[in-house]
Design an enzyme around this catalytic site. Structure first.
Site, mmCIF file in Angstrom:
data_model
loop_
_atom_site.group_PDB
_atom_site.id
_atom_site.type_symbol
_atom_site.label_atom_id
_atom_site.label_comp_id
_atom_site.label_asym_id
_atom_site.label_seq_id
_atom_site.Cartn_x
_atom_site.Cartn_y
_atom_site.Cartn_z
ATOM 1 N N CYS A 123 -12.941 5.505 22.671
ATOM 2 C CA CYS A 123 -11.516 5.845 22.611
ATOM 3 C C CYS A 123 -10.781 5.018 23.652
ATOM 4 C CB CYS A 123 -11.322 7.332 22.898
ATOM 5 S SG CYS A 123 -9.613 7.865 22.684
ATOM 6 N N GLU A 157 -21.024 10.544 18.115
ATOM 7 C CA GLU A 157 -21.570 11.886 18.271
ATOM 8 C C GLU A 157 -20.909 12.869 17.317
ATOM 9 O OE1 GLU A 157 -22.100 11.503 23.084
ATOM 10 O OE2 GLU A 157 -20.917 13.137 22.257
ATOM 11 N N CYS A 175 -17.056 15.580 25.892
ATOM 12 C CA CYS A 175 -17.023 14.645 24.781
ATOM 13 C C CYS A 175 -17.429 13.241 25.201
ATOM 14 C CB CYS A 175 -15.663 14.740 24.088
ATOM 15 S SG CYS A 175 -14.516 13.441 24.237
ATOM 16 N N CYS A 190 -17.866 19.437 15.173
ATOM 17 C CA CYS A 190 -16.861 18.618 15.834
ATOM 18 C C CYS A 190 -17.161 17.161 15.473
ATOM 19 C CB CYS A 190 -16.954 18.853 17.341
ATOM 20 S SG CYS A 190 -15.841 17.814 18.276
HETATM 21 S S1 SF4 Z 1 -9.771 13.278 25.490
HETATM 22 FE FE1 SF4 Z 1 -11.094 11.465 25.351
HETATM 23 S S2 SF4 Z 1 -11.405 11.161 23.165
HETATM 24 FE FE2 SF4 Z 1 -9.634 12.540 23.393
HETATM 25 S S3 SF4 Z 1 -7.833 11.157 23.430
HETATM 26 FE FE3 SF4 Z 1 -8.432 11.436 25.574
HETATM 27 S S4 SF4 Z 1 -9.805 9.706 26.018
HETATM 28 FE FE4 SF4 Z 1 -9.653 9.891 23.793
#
Ligand code: SF4
Length: 350
Positions: free
Chosen positions: A111, A91, A336, A104
């Site tokens: 992740c 994204e 996110c 962004c």
């Molecule tokens: S907020 Fe989400 S994208 Fe960012 S480090 Fe933590 S798990 Fe990963």
């Protein structure tokens, strides 16, 4: 066939060497790729026709394609799902702010940091994105803005899915490349990188000669609570993260922003506000409070307006520079990773 989209000027010069063309041709090609939206060599009309034909036979331009798009009702936020050659999708979000167009970008597909509030963590990480794939996100949105109304990307936040400092070389390469005048010529001060606190890489970044803004995801004022919200805290505890951020601010003379997601009943009370004030005392820093965008898959709720305001006022009254993030695009699943998750779920149902 070699893909030239995302190459730097010296890399383009190397690729064009066998074609025996003057060096300035590489810059012309770069401008077509990054500033003029060329999809094919045929469009590069200031190159000799014979050269265009040869380039077309031997090289390719691998722009990612948009596999999905969502626009917020107020038209200010657009979220694109970009798909790369191997089918990996990420994204990229465009926010049309009063001060300019901010994007962004994502740095990893998914992740694996496992933050409790984050949708990107739900499916783990597929892979790191390459420098060129991160760059492509900025160029594709810049093309879109130019076609819309002659606009351009003004600021970049590296805050999409992924932990950028776990993909350090590609992210640094991306920042340096986007800064080049033949790409978007974006000043380093127009970049903000957000990290969950990968301490050794924070020290490396301070020395890298790219004075970008640093934003640190804190989300809790003590180790016990931060361990629960952000598992990476077990590896890099709070006090080490804050020390690395302090070092970054001292070396670059740039104020560090601490991101603090407010979660109802978990980290939004006065005792936590008090601890936060103590932790950040005397630092060149500010705190950005982010009332949580509830994540459907997890049972994390947003605090009431009264609780948000009292947390904010406590910090301000104790001389901590504090802001509350304005909401943009909540109606298009702006937390996110959520668009990507829907895409993955649909793919899995096929
Ligand atoms: S907020 Fe989400 S994208 Fe960012 S480090 Fe933590 S798990 Fe990963």
């Amino acid at each position: 066939m070699a893909d030239i989209f995302g190459l730097s000027l010296p890399e383009l010069q190397d690729v064009l060497e066998p074609f025996q063309v003057p060096k300035y041709r590489a810059r012309q090609v770069a401008e077509w790729l990054y500033q003029r939206g060329a999809q094919s060599f045929g469009e590069m009309t200031n190159l000799p026709k014979t050269l265009r034909v040869r380039l077309n036979e031997e090289l390719s331009i691998g722009r990612p394609s948009a596999a999905g798009r969502l626009d917020s009702v107020d038209g200010r936020t657009t979220k694109l799902l970009l798909e790369f050659k191997d089918g990996t999708a990420v994204e990229t979000v465009l926010m049309r702010q009063p001060y300019g167009n901010s994007i962004c970008v994502s740095t990893q597909a998914g992740c694996n940091m496992g933050c409790a509030f984050c949708a990107s963590a739900l499916h783990g990480m597929t892979r790191n994105l390459t420098r060129n794939e991160i760059l492509a996100q900025a160029v594709v949105i810049n093309d879109m803005l130019r076609e819309e109304n002659g606009g351009k990307v003004d600021t970049v936040v590296i805050m999409g899915s992924g932990e950028p400092l776990m993909n350090y070389d590609n992210v640094l390469g991306f920042i340096r490349l986007l800064h080049e005048d033949y790409v978007l010529g974006l000043g380093y001060r127009n970049f903000t990188l957000s990290t969950s606190g990968i301490v050794p890489k924070m020290y490396d970044l301070a020395e890298a000669g790219v004075p970008i803004s640093l934003s640190v995801s804190l989300h809790a004022p003590n180790n016990e609570l931060r361990n629960r919200i952000m598992p990476i805290n077990r590896k890099f505890p709070l006090e080490d993260v804050v020390a690395a951020a302090r070092h970054y601010a001292e070396l670059t003379k740039r104020r560090v922003t601490y991101e603090y997601i407010l979660i109802d009943g978990l980290n939004d009370g006065e005792p936590q506000a008090k601890e936060l004030v103590k932790l950040l005392h005397g630092q060149l820093a500010s705190v950005n409070l982010i009332p949580i965008n509830p994540v459907r898959e997890r049972n994390l709720l947003r605090p009431s307006r009264v609780r948000i305001e009292s947390f904010e006022h406590y910090l301000a009254a104790h001389k901590v520079v504090v802001t509350v993030r304005r909401e943009m695009g909540a109606d298009i699943q702006a937390a996110c990773g959520q668009l990507r998750n829907r895409h993955l779920e649909q793919e899995m149902q096929k």
